[in-house]
Design an enzyme around this catalytic site. Structure first.
Site, PDB file in Angstrom:
ATOM      1  N   ASN A   6       0.869  -1.172   0.000  1.00 30.44           N
ATOM      2  CA  ASN A   6       0.000   0.000   0.000  1.00 30.44           C
ATOM      3  C   ASN A   6       0.915   1.234   0.000  1.00 30.44           C
ATOM      4  OD1 ASN A   6      -1.757   2.049   0.598  1.00 30.44           O
ATOM      5  ND2 ASN A   6      -2.555   1.128   2.480  1.00 30.44           N
ATOM      6  N   HIS A  46     -12.093   4.619  -0.268  1.00 30.60           N
ATOM      7  CA  HIS A  46     -12.148   3.784   0.949  1.00 30.60           C
ATOM      8  C   HIS A  46     -12.922   2.487   0.708  1.00 30.60           C
ATOM      9  CE1 HIS A  46     -11.456   7.560   3.619  1.00 30.60           C
ATOM     10  NE2 HIS A  46     -10.343   6.862   3.534  1.00 30.60           N
ATOM     11  N   ARG A  48      -7.473  17.533   4.983  1.00 27.18           N
ATOM     12  CA  ARG A  48      -8.231  17.840   3.760  1.00 27.18           C
ATOM     13  C   ARG A  48      -9.534  18.559   4.110  1.00 27.18           C
ATOM     14  NH1 ARG A  48      -8.251  11.870   1.478  1.00 27.18           N
ATOM     15  NH2 ARG A  48      -6.618  11.345   2.952  1.00 27.18           N
ATOM     16  N   ARG A 104      -2.760  -2.263  -3.133  1.00 29.74           N
ATOM     17  CA  ARG A 104      -3.843  -1.303  -2.959  1.00 29.74           C
ATOM     18  C   ARG A 104      -3.640  -0.210  -4.000  1.00 29.74           C
ATOM     19  NH1 ARG A 104      -5.705   1.980   2.415  1.00 29.74           N
ATOM     20  NH2 ARG A 104      -7.455   3.046   1.425  1.00 29.74           N
ATOM     21  N   GLU A 130      -8.211  -3.318   5.893  1.00 28.51           N
ATOM     22  CA  GLU A 130      -8.145  -3.245   4.432  1.00 28.51           C
ATOM     23  C   GLU A 130      -7.143  -4.250   3.866  1.00 28.51           C
ATOM     24  OE1 GLU A 130      -7.502   0.753   5.442  1.00 28.51           O
ATOM     25  OE2 GLU A 130      -8.902   1.509   3.949  1.00 28.51           O
TER      26      GLU A 130
END
Ligand code: AMP
Length: 385
Positions: A8, A175, A235, A87, A371
């Site tokens: 990832n 996500h 963000r 990922r 994940e």
């Protein structure tokens, strides 16, 4: 027994895990390389109950991957890496499931580098590096966008001229690996509820919410980029596009400066003037920290109401991600006064982050996400074990 490696890659880090392949992949080791591109990159490895960190000096992503491969030599101990799961943030409109990363697929995915410039180039560079390191292994891409590809058109488009939709300016949602994991866990924990109407709040440094019906994504707060929707660590979340015009035209900011502002200086960090880290904000005794949390929570509450409307009601709410799993305060504030929607929290269960934290007709759950396991399972299904 063969092994599965998951990778990832972010803008300055590469996270990795090693699994033993089999009926259910079992995690053997995990870690990450941090601060790539600086002169203080470091590799952390958790293996056999021990956590070690080593400085690896000034290396780029290629050097970081090499450092990971070196560190994994004793972990792998000569076992074959049968598959590498990557990922990948953007799968474009084409991919609604993991995909083998052959040359054609890589070329297609390169076309989305401009849509996710902070992640996609690094994701694909890791694929190229892993293909060289493990030429015989299955290389599988697992996309953050794939889980959302079944959205109804109205939830997938902007009200721009149609040609923009056709060139790919759409609400992709992100996500997706986390939501896929949560949907699977919900089906395991309560199969009946999993067929119903669920809102999942993935609240971490990146944050978004997803409306699920019968385990499928119907809507997401994230859109074309991972900037939209909830406020995040750094963000901005939802922003009137007129603000962008003002920044560019009236303030004369460069596109690079606007990008830095929206991705790195905004959200909890910008509002609090203190930190992007929820733990620090909860501990800080300042008005600005309280207001930053209040804004973060107010957006969650708005989206919860909006998603209940999209779903035509609500059966389950799930909190996940670093904040969703650990902050009783954020969960309590997000659910306060929501009895009209069927949401009533049990204060004790919430404080303990119990599996179920509600007493009302809507079941509110805390489910830690994973994940990497979603990626490992997808690779496991493609190899012989
Ligand atoms: P993630 O990106 O999912 O790793 O989540 C990172 C966020 O989770 C950061 O804002 C952390 O401050 C927050 N977090 C982790 N543990 C806690 C905690 N015990 N209480 C509040 N926030 C937490």
């Amino acid at each position: 027994m063969s092994r599965i490696l998951t990778l990832n890659s972010g803008s300055s880090s590469i996270k990795f895990s090693v699994y033993a392949a089999g009926d259910a992949p079992a995690r053997m080791a995990e870690g990450q390389v941090d601060r790539l591109g600086s002169d203080a990159a470091a590799l952390t490895l958790k293996w056999q109950g021990t956590r070690t960190t080593a400085q690896i000096g000034q290396v780029d992503h290629r050097g970081g991957l090499q450092a990971i491969l070196d560190a994994l030599r004793p972990v792998l101990a000569g076992a074959e890496v049968a598959g590498v799961g990557h990922r990948i943030v953007h799968g474009g409109p084409r991919f609604d499931a993991p995909a083998l990363l052959d040359d054609d697929t890589l070329t297609y995915l390169e076309g989305f580098e401009a849509f996710a410039p902070l992640h996609q180039p690094h994701n694909l560079a890791a694929v190229r590096g892993a293909r060289l390191a493990f030429p015989a292994a299955v290389q599988l891409g697992c996309f953050d966008t794939a889980f959302h590809r079944g959205h109804p058109w109205v939830n997938d488009t902007f009200a721009l001229p149609r040609s923009f939709y056709d060139e790919g300016v759409r609400r992709y949602g992100f996500h997706g690996l986390s939501y896929a994991y949560i949907a699977g866990e919900l089906a395991r924990l309560d199969p009946g509820a999993a067929q119903g109407r669920t809102v999942v709040a993935h609240l971490g440094n990146g944050a978004s919410m997803c409306a699920l019906h019968d385990g499928k994504s119907v809507d997401s707060t994230m859109g074309f980029s991972a900037l939209e929707g909830l406020a995040m660590g750094t963000r901005c979340g939802q922003l009137d596009p007129g603000v962008m015009l003002y920044l560019l035209q009236q303030r004369g900011m460069t596109p690079e400066a606007v990008s830095d502002l929206l991705y790195k200086q905004s959200g909890l960090k910008g509002l609090s003037g203190l930190s992007n880290d929820m733990r620090e904000l909860e501990a800080a005794d300042t008005e600005a920290a309280r207001e930053a949390i209040a804004y973060f929570v107010s957006r969650i509450r708005r989206e919860l109401g909006a998603m209940a409307a999209v779903l035509g009601g609500l059966d389950t709410v799930v909190f996940t991600g670093g904040i969703g799993e650990n902050s009783a305060q954020v969960r309590a504030q997000a659910c306060a006064g929501m009895d009209w929607l069927g949401i009533t929290l049990d204060a004790t269960a919430n404080a303990q982050a119990a599996h179920v934290i509600s007493t009302g007709p809507v079941t509110v759950r805390v489910i830690p996400t994973d994940e990497e396991l979603v990626i490992a399972r997808a690779v496991n299904a493609r190899i012989d074990g």
